[in-house]
Design a protein around this motif. Structure first.
Motif, PDB file in Angstrom:
ATOM      1  N   ILE A   1       1.381  -0.904   0.706  1.00 44.22           N
ATOM      2  CA  ILE A   1      -0.268   0.118   0.359  1.00 44.22           C
ATOM      3  C   ILE A   1       0.858   1.271   0.318  1.00 44.22           C
ATOM      4  CG2 ILE A   1      -2.273   1.016   1.613  1.00 44.22           C
ATOM      5  CD1 ILE A   1      -2.373  -1.574   2.073  1.00 44.22           C
ATOM      6  N   THR A   2       2.390   0.971   0.990  1.00 46.49           N
ATOM      7  CA  THR A   2       3.027   2.551   0.815  1.00 46.49           C
ATOM      8  C   THR A   2       4.018   2.447  -0.417  1.00 46.49           C
ATOM      9  OG1 THR A   2       4.382   1.147   2.474  1.00 46.49           O
ATOM     10  CG2 THR A   2       2.549   2.325   3.315  1.00 46.49           C
ATOM     11  N   ASN A   3       3.847   1.067  -1.109  1.00 44.51           N
ATOM     12  CA  ASN A   3       5.133   1.010  -1.927  1.00 44.51           C
ATOM     13  C   ASN A   3       4.306   0.318  -3.126  1.00 44.51           C
ATOM     14  OD1 ASN A   3       7.219   1.214  -3.824  1.00 44.51           O
ATOM     15  ND2 ASN A   3       9.211   0.793  -2.012  1.00 44.51           N
ATOM     16  N   ALA A   4       4.326   0.878  -4.191  1.00 43.39           N
ATOM     17  CA  ALA A   4       3.994  -0.322  -5.184  1.00 43.39           C
ATOM     18  C   ALA A   4       5.095  -1.277  -6.031  1.00 43.39           C
ATOM     19  CB  ALA A   4       2.878   0.783  -6.810  1.00 43.39           C
ATOM     20  N   LYS A   5       6.052  -0.866  -5.981  1.00 39.43           N
ATOM     21  CA  LYS A   5       7.434  -0.900  -6.011  1.00 39.43           C
ATOM     22  C   LYS A   5       8.106  -2.255  -6.109  1.00 39.43           C
ATOM     23  CE  LYS A   5       8.027   1.706  -9.906  1.00 39.43           C
ATOM     24  NZ  LYS A   5       7.501   0.931 -11.764  1.00 39.43           N
ATOM     25  N   VAL A   6       7.201  -2.935  -4.406  1.00 40.82           N
ATOM     26  CA  VAL A   6       7.067  -4.134  -4.297  1.00 40.82           C
ATOM     27  C   VAL A   6       5.680  -4.580  -3.911  1.00 40.82           C
ATOM     28  CG1 VAL A   6       9.834  -2.963  -2.692  1.00 40.82           C
ATOM     29  CG2 VAL A   6       7.500  -3.128  -1.608  1.00 40.82           C
ATOM     30  N   TRP A   7       6.028  -6.131  -4.253  1.00 37.59           N
ATOM     31  CA  TRP A   7       5.028  -6.978  -3.604  1.00 37.59           C
ATOM     32  C   TRP A   7       6.021  -8.190  -2.703  1.00 37.59           C
ATOM     33  CZ3 TRP A   7       1.171  -7.824  -6.778  1.00 37.59           C
ATOM     34  CH2 TRP A   7       0.787  -6.545  -7.745  1.00 37.59           C
ATOM     35  N   ALA A   8       4.400  -9.623  -2.590  1.00 36.25           N
ATOM     36  CA  ALA A   8       3.732 -10.549  -1.503  1.00 36.25           C
ATOM     37  C   ALA A   8       3.358 -11.116  -2.091  1.00 36.25           C
ATOM     38  CB  ALA A   8       4.044  -9.319  -0.281  1.00 36.25           C
TER      39      ALA A   8
ATOM     40  N   PRO B   1      -0.981 -10.090   4.455  1.00 38.57           N
ATOM     41  CA  PRO B   1      -2.229  -9.992   4.572  1.00 38.57           C
ATOM     42  C   PRO B   1      -2.744  -8.194   4.184  1.00 38.57           C
ATOM     43  CG  PRO B   1      -2.569 -11.240   6.694  1.00 38.57           C
ATOM     44  CD  PRO B   1      -1.253 -10.544   5.907  1.00 38.57           C
ATOM     45  N   TYR B   2      -3.765  -7.790   3.167  1.00 39.72           N
ATOM     46  CA  TYR B   2      -4.199  -6.890   3.517  1.00 39.72           C
ATOM     47  C   TYR B   2      -4.176  -6.540   5.419  1.00 39.72           C
ATOM     48  CZ  TYR B   2      -4.444  -5.201  -1.732  1.00 39.72           C
ATOM     49  OH  TYR B   2      -4.244  -6.200  -2.445  1.00 39.72           O
ATOM     50  N   PRO B   3      -4.431  -4.687   5.663  1.00 41.69           N
ATOM     51  CA  PRO B   3      -4.767  -4.269   7.169  1.00 41.69           C
ATOM     52  C   PRO B   3      -6.030  -3.891   7.122  1.00 41.69           C
ATOM     53  CG  PRO B   3      -3.284  -2.374   6.516  1.00 41.69           C
ATOM     54  CD  PRO B   3      -3.271  -3.973   4.996  1.00 41.69           C
TER      55      PRO B   3
ATOM     56  N   GLU C   1      -9.630   6.369   4.172  1.00 44.74           N
ATOM     57  CA  GLU C   1      -8.503   7.142   3.494  1.00 44.74           C
ATOM     58  C   GLU C   1      -8.449   8.558   3.611  1.00 44.74           C
ATOM     59  OE1 GLU C   1      -5.007   7.711   0.154  1.00 44.74           O
ATOM     60  OE2 GLU C   1      -5.538   5.286   0.388  1.00 44.74           O
ATOM     61  N   GLY C   2      -7.506   9.216   4.620  1.00 44.53           N
ATOM     62  CA  GLY C   2      -8.264  10.768   3.553  1.00 44.53           C
ATOM     63  C   GLY C   2      -9.581  11.526   4.744  1.00 44.53           C
ATOM     64  N   LYS C   3     -10.301  10.251   5.706  1.00 44.65           N
ATOM     65  CA  LYS C   3     -11.317  11.306   6.561  1.00 44.65           C
ATOM     66  C   LYS C   3     -10.257  10.957   8.663  1.00 44.65           C
ATOM     67  CE  LYS C   3     -14.411  10.502   3.669  1.00 44.65           C
ATOM     68  NZ  LYS C   3     -16.099   9.685   4.448  1.00 44.65           N
TER      69      LYS C   3
END
Length: 110
Positions: A87-94, A100-102, A108-110
């Motif tokens: 989510i914070t760096n689209a250039k790394v993958w797992a 898993p997604y948090p 976001e933004g609220k």
């Protein structure tokens, strides 16, 4: 006699067309089989890279390099095997199973 020659011509044309079509079909099938085989090998390699116990996250550059593919192809194959970008760096993958997604209760933004 002329009728017999005409039928021989028609039969020859049909046999020639069938042979040509069969050849094209076989060539297409063999090319697809090779492409699918390469994609399967690439998927397996990506899974091994992402299941390595030393690292959970891997860069898209390293993953693409390890399978000999460009970034777009690598991204497509990663999604197919159940991987996700950070989510914070689209250039790394797992693999999603390892990262898993948090909990997404916060918007976001609220």
């Amino acid at each position: 006699m002329l009728e017999c020659s005409a039928w021989i011509g028609v039969i020859g044309t049909v046999v020639g067309a069938a042979t040509t079509l069969s050849g094209h079909w076989l060539n297409h099938k063999l090319q697809n089989k090779r492409a699918n085989s390469i994609a399967d090998k690439r998927r397996d390699r990506l899974k091994r890279e992402l299941q390595d116990q030393q690292y959970i996250w891997r860069s898209i550059e390293r993953l693409g390099s390890s399978i000999g593919a460009d970034e777009a192809t690598t991204t497509e194959l990663l999604i197919e095997i159940g991987a996700r970008a950070s989510i914070t760096n689209a250039k790394v993958w797992a693999l999603e199973t390892r990262a898993p997604y948090p909990n997404e209760t916060k918007i976001e933004g609220k």
